[in-house]
Write a protein that holds these residues in place. Sequence first.
Motif, mmCIF file in Angstrom:
data_model
loop_
_atom_site.group_PDB
_atom_site.id
_atom_site.type_symbol
_atom_site.label_atom_id
_atom_site.label_comp_id
_atom_site.label_asym_id
_atom_site.label_seq_id
_atom_site.Cartn_x
_atom_site.Cartn_y
_atom_site.Cartn_z
ATOM 1 N N GLN A 9 64.401 34.341 54.009
ATOM 2 C CA GLN A 9 63.037 34.621 53.608
ATOM 3 C C GLN A 9 62.622 35.981 54.154
ATOM 4 O O GLN A 9 63.227 36.510 55.080
ATOM 5 C CB GLN A 9 62.091 33.523 54.115
ATOM 6 C CG GLN A 9 62.378 32.177 53.458
ATOM 7 C CD GLN A 9 61.543 31.061 54.029
ATOM 8 O OE1 GLN A 9 60.344 31.192 54.161
ATOM 9 N NE2 GLN A 9 62.177 29.964 54.365
ATOM 10 N N GLY B 173 63.212 23.738 36.304
ATOM 11 C CA GLY B 173 62.919 22.983 37.515
ATOM 12 C C GLY B 173 62.176 21.688 37.278
ATOM 13 O O GLY B 173 61.450 21.214 38.147
ATOM 14 N N GLY B 208 65.792 25.936 40.545
ATOM 15 C CA GLY B 208 65.012 25.513 41.697
ATOM 16 C C GLY B 208 63.581 25.229 41.281
ATOM 17 O O GLY B 208 63.192 25.540 40.151
ATOM 18 N N TYR B 209 62.818 24.617 42.161
ATOM 19 C CA TYR B 209 61.438 24.265 41.788
ATOM 20 C C TYR B 209 60.575 24.041 43.021
ATOM 21 O O TYR B 209 61.072 23.687 44.075
ATOM 22 C CB TYR B 209 61.434 23.008 40.922
ATOM 23 C CG TYR B 209 62.199 21.837 41.506
ATOM 24 C CD1 TYR B 209 61.591 20.963 42.399
ATOM 25 C CD2 TYR B 209 63.530 21.608 41.164
ATOM 26 C CE1 TYR B 209 62.297 19.894 42.936
ATOM 27 C CE2 TYR B 209 64.248 20.547 41.697
ATOM 28 C CZ TYR B 209 63.621 19.690 42.589
ATOM 29 O OH TYR B 209 64.318 18.651 43.122
ATOM 30 N N PRO B 210 59.268 24.279 42.845
ATOM 31 C CA PRO B 210 58.346 23.876 43.914
ATOM 32 C C PRO B 210 58.126 22.373 43.825
ATOM 33 O O PRO B 210 57.904 21.848 42.736
ATOM 34 C CB PRO B 210 57.062 24.647 43.579
ATOM 35 C CG PRO B 210 57.144 24.907 42.124
ATOM 36 C CD PRO B 210 58.594 24.922 41.726
ATOM 37 N N PRO B 227 56.941 27.558 52.116
ATOM 38 C CA PRO B 227 56.993 27.442 50.663
ATOM 39 C C PRO B 227 57.429 26.033 50.282
ATOM 40 O O PRO B 227 58.267 25.438 50.948
ATOM 41 C CB PRO B 227 58.046 28.474 50.256
ATOM 42 C CG PRO B 227 58.712 28.944 51.501
ATOM 43 C CD PRO B 227 57.956 28.457 52.672
ATOM 44 N N TRP B 229 59.421 24.880 48.248
ATOM 45 C CA TRP B 229 60.507 25.227 47.356
ATOM 46 C C TRP B 229 61.750 24.383 47.592
ATOM 47 O O TRP B 229 62.101 24.097 48.733
ATOM 48 C CB TRP B 229 60.856 26.709 47.570
ATOM 49 C CG TRP B 229 61.602 27.266 46.410
ATOM 50 C CD1 TRP B 229 62.956 27.361 46.305
ATOM 51 C CD2 TRP B 229 61.047 27.759 45.205
ATOM 52 N NE1 TRP B 229 63.273 27.883 45.092
ATOM 53 C CE2 TRP B 229 62.128 28.144 44.383
ATOM 54 C CE3 TRP B 229 59.756 27.921 44.720
ATOM 55 C CZ2 TRP B 229 61.952 28.671 43.108
ATOM 56 C CZ3 TRP B 229 59.569 28.447 43.455
ATOM 57 C CH2 TRP B 229 60.660 28.818 42.661
ATOM 58 N N ARG B 230 62.392 23.979 46.494
ATOM 59 C CA ARG B 230 63.737 23.411 46.603
ATOM 60 C C ARG B 230 64.678 24.297 45.800
ATOM 61 O O ARG B 230 64.456 24.527 44.616
ATOM 62 C CB ARG B 230 63.781 21.984 46.027
ATOM 63 C CG ARG B 230 62.971 20.970 46.862
ATOM 64 C CD ARG B 230 63.823 19.751 47.164
ATOM 65 N NE ARG B 230 64.987 20.121 47.928
ATOM 66 C CZ ARG B 230 66.117 19.401 47.990
ATOM 67 N NH1 ARG B 230 66.238 18.294 47.298
ATOM 68 N NH2 ARG B 230 67.144 19.797 48.720
ATOM 69 N N PRO B 231 65.754 24.802 46.427
ATOM 70 C CA PRO B 231 66.729 25.591 45.663
ATOM 71 C C PRO B 231 67.460 24.696 44.649
ATOM 72 O O PRO B 231 67.509 23.482 44.810
ATOM 73 C CB PRO B 231 67.682 26.115 46.739
ATOM 74 C CG PRO B 231 67.480 25.242 47.929
ATOM 75 C CD PRO B 231 66.105 24.680 47.849
ATOM 76 N N HIS B 257 66.986 31.129 46.623
ATOM 77 C CA HIS B 257 66.067 30.411 47.513
ATOM 78 C C HIS B 257 66.785 29.426 48.443
ATOM 79 O O HIS B 257 66.166 28.513 48.962
ATOM 80 C CB HIS B 257 65.023 29.653 46.691
ATOM 81 C CG HIS B 257 64.130 30.568 45.909
ATOM 82 N ND1 HIS B 257 64.258 30.761 44.557
ATOM 83 C CD2 HIS B 257 63.108 31.361 46.300
ATOM 84 C CE1 HIS B 257 63.346 31.628 44.136
ATOM 85 N NE2 HIS B 257 62.641 32.009 45.169
ATOM 86 N N GLN B 260 65.144 28.583 51.624
ATOM 87 C CA GLN B 260 63.759 28.121 51.555
ATOM 88 C C GLN B 260 63.664 26.671 51.144
ATOM 89 O O GLN B 260 62.719 26.278 50.469
ATOM 90 C CB GLN B 260 62.977 28.964 50.529
ATOM 91 C CG GLN B 260 62.814 30.403 50.929
ATOM 92 C CD GLN B 260 61.830 31.107 50.025
ATOM 93 O OE1 GLN B 260 61.863 30.936 48.819
ATOM 94 N NE2 GLN B 260 60.941 31.890 50.624
ATOM 95 N N ASP B 261 64.633 25.852 51.538
ATOM 96 C CA ASP B 261 64.583 24.460 51.102
ATOM 97 C C ASP B 261 63.562 23.693 51.934
ATOM 98 O O ASP B 261 63.768 23.413 53.109
ATOM 99 C CB ASP B 261 65.964 23.819 51.233
ATOM 100 C CG ASP B 261 66.011 22.444 50.582
ATOM 101 O OD1 ASP B 261 64.943 21.916 50.225
ATOM 102 O OD2 ASP B 261 67.121 21.911 50.433
#
Lengths: 313, 313
Positions: A9, B173, B208-210, B227, B229-231, B257, B260-261
């Motif tokens: 990040q 996503g 990926g998706y929020p 975040p 976020w899921r990669p 990402h 950023q999991d």
Amino acid sequence: MTDSQAHEQADGHSDFVEDLASLTPTVLASYSRIEDERLRELVTSAISHLHAFVREVGLTNQEWRQALDFVNALGRGAGPGSNRAMALSDLLGVSTLVCLLEDTAVTGGAHHTASSVLGPVWRQGAPFVESGGSLLRSETPGEPLLFTGRVLDPSGNPLPDVTVHVWQATPDGLYENQDEEQEEMNLRARFTTGADGTFQFRSVLPGGYPIPTVEPLGTMLRLAKRPAWRPAHIHFMLHREGLRTLVTQIFHPLDPHLHQDAAFGATKDLMMGGFEEHTGPAPEPGIEGTWYTAEETFVMVPGESVVPAAPIE
Amino acid sequence: MTDSQAHEQADGHSDFVEDLASLTPTVLASYSRIEDERLRELVTSAISHLHAFVREVGLTNQEWRQALDFVNALGRGAGPGSNRAMALSDLLGVSTLVCLLEDTAVTGGAHHTASSVLGPVWRQGAPFVESGGSLLRSETPGEPLLFTGRVLDPSGNPLPDVTVHVWQATPDGLYENQDEEQEEMNLRARFTTGADGTFQFRSVLPGGYPIPTVEPLGTMLRLAKRPAWRPAHIHFMLHREGLRTLVTQIFHPLDPHLHQDAAFGATKDLMMGGFEEHTGPAPEPGIEGTWYTAEETFVMVPGESVVPAAPIE
């Protein structure tokens, strides 16, 4: 796949999990951006202890799913009149722990009355009663009790104009909201301390009672073979601007179930002071046979006057 | 009031609280009658860490009431399709921690594929598809992916007749249950491994998706500046009688990402093996432009074949 392929990040944080050993530090780092210092301290400590628990016992997926079901069951139906999370906190001794810790922290060692759990049945709006009046709003069988309270500051000076909420169960162990036989607000009242810091009321000796347990708490107590018992007590909440609100309970010191408090509320400091049994003429009319007097001194310290949200309506 | 006035319980237990120091041992003793040894170990450790957390931070009544509100909010509306407690567990890294610990404990050091979180969107009843078939049940734009899986025992022998559940999101996503554009069970299937332990399918690269956050989890992430976020990943659950059920995920190793999991599911061991980008002629018709292949070997160990309850219907 090398680490360089995965972008960190912008601020250098990474939630990527290298292995079991580094997982907890990774999680802690990911919550280190909380701005409020106290909230960051609370979250960091909570995550650390949660992970330490999981590691210590080697928690399995099946056990963890059961624990999550337990948490979900706690909150189901939460609302005014139902707070199973608070009930669990009582049954695990956490409510009492928080009270005793806060006592130590905020009084700075000043002499004070120990606080105790608020419990799930305090209601707002109980009637104001003149000192010396009765808690009874409907006929309530039981042994008469004449109670005298004194509210002092740590130096022993009387504290006038303190609002004192009082609530208790009948000798059968029922609060008015649990019992159709009782009038609205029976055994609930508010008093205001006089110039000498005192207030007095007439009531009946409260009874101990088994707490009403809903799932998942009933199963928990049964598995632990813990009686769902609360020894007889009277609840008090005292507040006045400039003073730390005092939430406490006073226990009947001869109650045979003092050692069985499911909520861990019965502590050495909270036995009714000056508790006495009497027979013969009473100072008030309408009292025959055995009657009781009890005196208690409440010591309040300067601080924030917070009146919490009522657990029930 | 002396202690002798208060009767202990018949078996010598007492829930009476002498002081702050003795409170935790008193609470622990009161839960020591749990008969099941493992449950007693779990409860004892959980209470110890909960009290240690409260003491460490000097939790106040106000903070504790907020924490109880948080717990109540988690369970509100819990049911098929909503499991905020599980979502919280993911967001605190506990789900991954439990997976990695269980891997270590039950495999006895045998070579195996790391497990990962089940997540909240696995559904029962996905169609069985012949090896080589497609995950797509409706037109799904995206870069074609040809996936080859091999299922082996720790000695490298192929494992036939393993049921393999596969589920993933679209490049946008979205899982089919979140998206009206997709047919029922799009990007979900079950396969059975052949005599050589392999299964193959055609799909599209997932995106990926929020994660969808409901309260109180949204506020928690916002305060932590995390975040949501899921990669990109593909979910797998493999089971066969006599084998430990393997729940895992495979991540796109080039996902920007990966670090950023929000659920801490992306671990070093779970990058898609043999991930390759291709242009030019494909081994299957209807593929033009850029397409991808990925291979993954799943190593299962002997153990209990448990198929968990589905988080959604």
